[in-house]
Design a protein around this motif. Sequence first.
Motif, PDB file in Angstrom:
ATOM      1  N   ILE A   1      19.923  47.340 -34.833  1.00 46.48           N
ATOM      2  CA  ILE A   1      19.969  47.259 -36.335  1.00 46.48           C
ATOM      3  C   ILE A   1      19.133  47.139 -37.031  1.00 46.48           C
ATOM      4  O   ILE A   1      18.988  47.851 -38.209  1.00 46.48           O
ATOM      5  CB  ILE A   1      21.047  45.883 -36.539  1.00 46.48           C
ATOM      6  N   ARG A   2      18.168  46.374 -36.503  1.00 45.54           N
ATOM      7  CA  ARG A   2      16.849  46.343 -37.574  1.00 45.54           C
ATOM      8  C   ARG A   2      15.921  47.520 -37.542  1.00 45.54           C
ATOM      9  O   ARG A   2      15.483  47.641 -38.646  1.00 45.54           O
ATOM     10  CB  ARG A   2      15.958  45.020 -36.886  1.00 45.54           C
TER      11      ARG A   2
ATOM     12  N   LEU B   1      18.617  30.795 -38.394  1.00 44.18           N
ATOM     13  CA  LEU B   1      18.525  32.193 -38.029  1.00 44.18           C
ATOM     14  C   LEU B   1      19.765  32.928 -37.376  1.00 44.18           C
ATOM     15  O   LEU B   1      19.484  34.160 -37.499  1.00 44.18           O
ATOM     16  CB  LEU B   1      17.510  31.915 -36.485  1.00 44.18           C
ATOM     17  N   LEU B   2      20.619  32.296 -37.085  1.00 46.42           N
ATOM     18  CA  LEU B   2      21.984  32.852 -36.595  1.00 46.42           C
ATOM     19  C   LEU B   2      22.465  33.445 -37.982  1.00 46.42           C
ATOM     20  O   LEU B   2      22.897  34.756 -37.991  1.00 46.42           O
ATOM     21  CB  LEU B   2      22.784  32.076 -35.963  1.00 46.42           C
ATOM     22  N   LEU B   3      22.332  32.728 -38.939  1.00 50.56           N
ATOM     23  CA  LEU B   3      22.931  33.153 -40.491  1.00 50.56           C
ATOM     24  C   LEU B   3      22.051  34.413 -40.795  1.00 50.56           C
ATOM     25  O   LEU B   3      22.687  35.292 -41.389  1.00 50.56           O
ATOM     26  CB  LEU B   3      22.684  32.221 -41.506  1.00 50.56           C
ATOM     27  N   LEU B   4      20.930  34.428 -40.767  1.00 50.37           N
ATOM     28  CA  LEU B   4      20.034  35.593 -40.905  1.00 50.37           C
ATOM     29  C   LEU B   4      20.318  36.915 -40.082  1.00 50.37           C
ATOM     30  O   LEU B   4      20.548  37.830 -40.839  1.00 50.37           O
ATOM     31  CB  LEU B   4      18.452  35.307 -41.017  1.00 50.37           C
ATOM     32  N   ASP B   5      20.720  36.777 -38.897  1.00 46.85           N
ATOM     33  CA  ASP B   5      21.181  37.631 -38.242  1.00 46.85           C
ATOM     34  C   ASP B   5      22.487  38.485 -38.577  1.00 46.85           C
ATOM     35  O   ASP B   5      22.864  39.728 -38.583  1.00 46.85           O
ATOM     36  CB  ASP B   5      21.267  37.403 -36.592  1.00 46.85           C
TER      37      ASP B   5
ATOM     38  N   ASP C   1      22.651  39.195 -30.425  1.00 43.27           N
ATOM     39  CA  ASP C   1      21.258  39.403 -30.043  1.00 43.27           C
ATOM     40  C   ASP C   1      20.963  40.650 -29.471  1.00 43.27           C
ATOM     41  O   ASP C   1      19.896  41.086 -29.333  1.00 43.27           O
ATOM     42  CB  ASP C   1      20.968  38.001 -28.951  1.00 43.27           C
ATOM     43  N   LYS C   2      22.006  41.119 -28.541  1.00 41.75           N
ATOM     44  CA  LYS C   2      21.843  42.398 -27.941  1.00 41.75           C
ATOM     45  C   LYS C   2      21.822  43.630 -28.961  1.00 41.75           C
ATOM     46  O   LYS C   2      21.298  44.699 -28.696  1.00 41.75           O
ATOM     47  CB  LYS C   2      23.092  42.714 -26.988  1.00 41.75           C
TER      48      LYS C   2
ATOM     49  N   ILE D   1      29.333  30.036 -28.719  1.00 35.70           N
ATOM     50  CA  ILE D   1      27.820  31.033 -28.747  1.00 35.70           C
ATOM     51  C   ILE D   1      27.919  32.177 -27.703  1.00 35.70           C
ATOM     52  O   ILE D   1      27.112  32.982 -27.881  1.00 35.70           O
ATOM     53  CB  ILE D   1      26.731  29.953 -28.421  1.00 35.70           C
ATOM     54  N   ARG D   2      28.817  31.990 -26.830  1.00 42.58           N
ATOM     55  CA  ARG D   2      28.777  33.157 -25.957  1.00 42.58           C
ATOM     56  C   ARG D   2      29.542  34.530 -26.714  1.00 42.58           C
ATOM     57  O   ARG D   2      29.271  35.567 -26.304  1.00 42.58           O
ATOM     58  CB  ARG D   2      29.521  32.728 -24.502  1.00 42.58           C
TER      59      ARG D   2
END
Length: 336
Positions: free
Chosen positions: A220-221, A125-129, A214-215, A208-209
């Motif tokens: 973007i989407r 899911l991180l890769l998709l972002d 995520d913000k 990860i920090r």
Amino acid sequence: KIGFKDFVPAMQNKYIWIFCGITLFVNLISNSVSSVGTYYFAYVVGDIKLLSIVNMLGLITPFLLLLMPKLLSKISLKQLFLYSFFIGIIGSVIRGIAGANIPLLVLGSLFQSLASMAPSYYTVLLLLDIMDYHEWKKGVRVEGVLSAINSFAGKLSGGIAAGGVGLLMGICGFDGTLAVQSSTAMGSIVALYCWIPAVLYAFLILFIRLFDLDKKMPKIREELERQGITTSQFIEQAVTTFFEKPKGVSNMATRTLAFQVSEELLQRIKTFLARYEQIYHRKLSQKEFLVHLIERELDEAEKDYERIATEQAAEENADVDSGEPDGTEMEVDAQY
């Protein structure tokens, strides 16, 4: 085929480097712990058969995964990874103070199993972002390139862990022919099984920090949706259209595309291909099938674009020829 020049823009994306760091360290922890676990139970615990009892904790993972969707509805993906890495540190410390105490080792291993769930099943899911971010930033999607980088990081970590474990234990004087190891060798085993994973989890918290997509992702989407559908959405739409209006099959040379579709749609594709082979006595590959759908969808879209452009040009010419914009607009509106 993916070439070196395809990697250059992707390597300018800072988030792919952060993601590679996460992938590298997660795999280092997993591979080092699994590699040295046998030695820990053989020389520290004194009974290698007890390792199977601890490893049985992995059986609870499928049941815990059922709780993940509910958990992700309450916290963000980044928070899930943060909590997991903190739990990993706790589990490593418990192992470090456990020694040969089996209940404590079981508890520490339980924490380790919990810590490994998020990176094992949700790293994609991180890769998709990152893919969406790269499309928003550069205007192109690079699924194949980013997937290749992820695969390389995983293989690199496996090699480093396998070689690093043997190298460190060898430097510390480990000798497999001895029934009792030196204190230095025993210390290397404990470090590799407990303390080094704790340090690596601390680095993972740092990584990860730094991953602050995520913000940014809602904006973007939203912009990507205004620009049009994504590659995977386009291909899924093309496949769905095919089942509604099936036609013949043709071939077309393409470059590599990577995308995801729903499980239901994938099963429909497999069922169709099996029926095609049964009826026509010819095996049709998924590649041939999808290439045809993409080609046909693009042809239809191009025809629509040409028709719209022709109509717009005709309207503009009508305005210029008449010299009466208001009257012409009324005639056009009446015509359409």
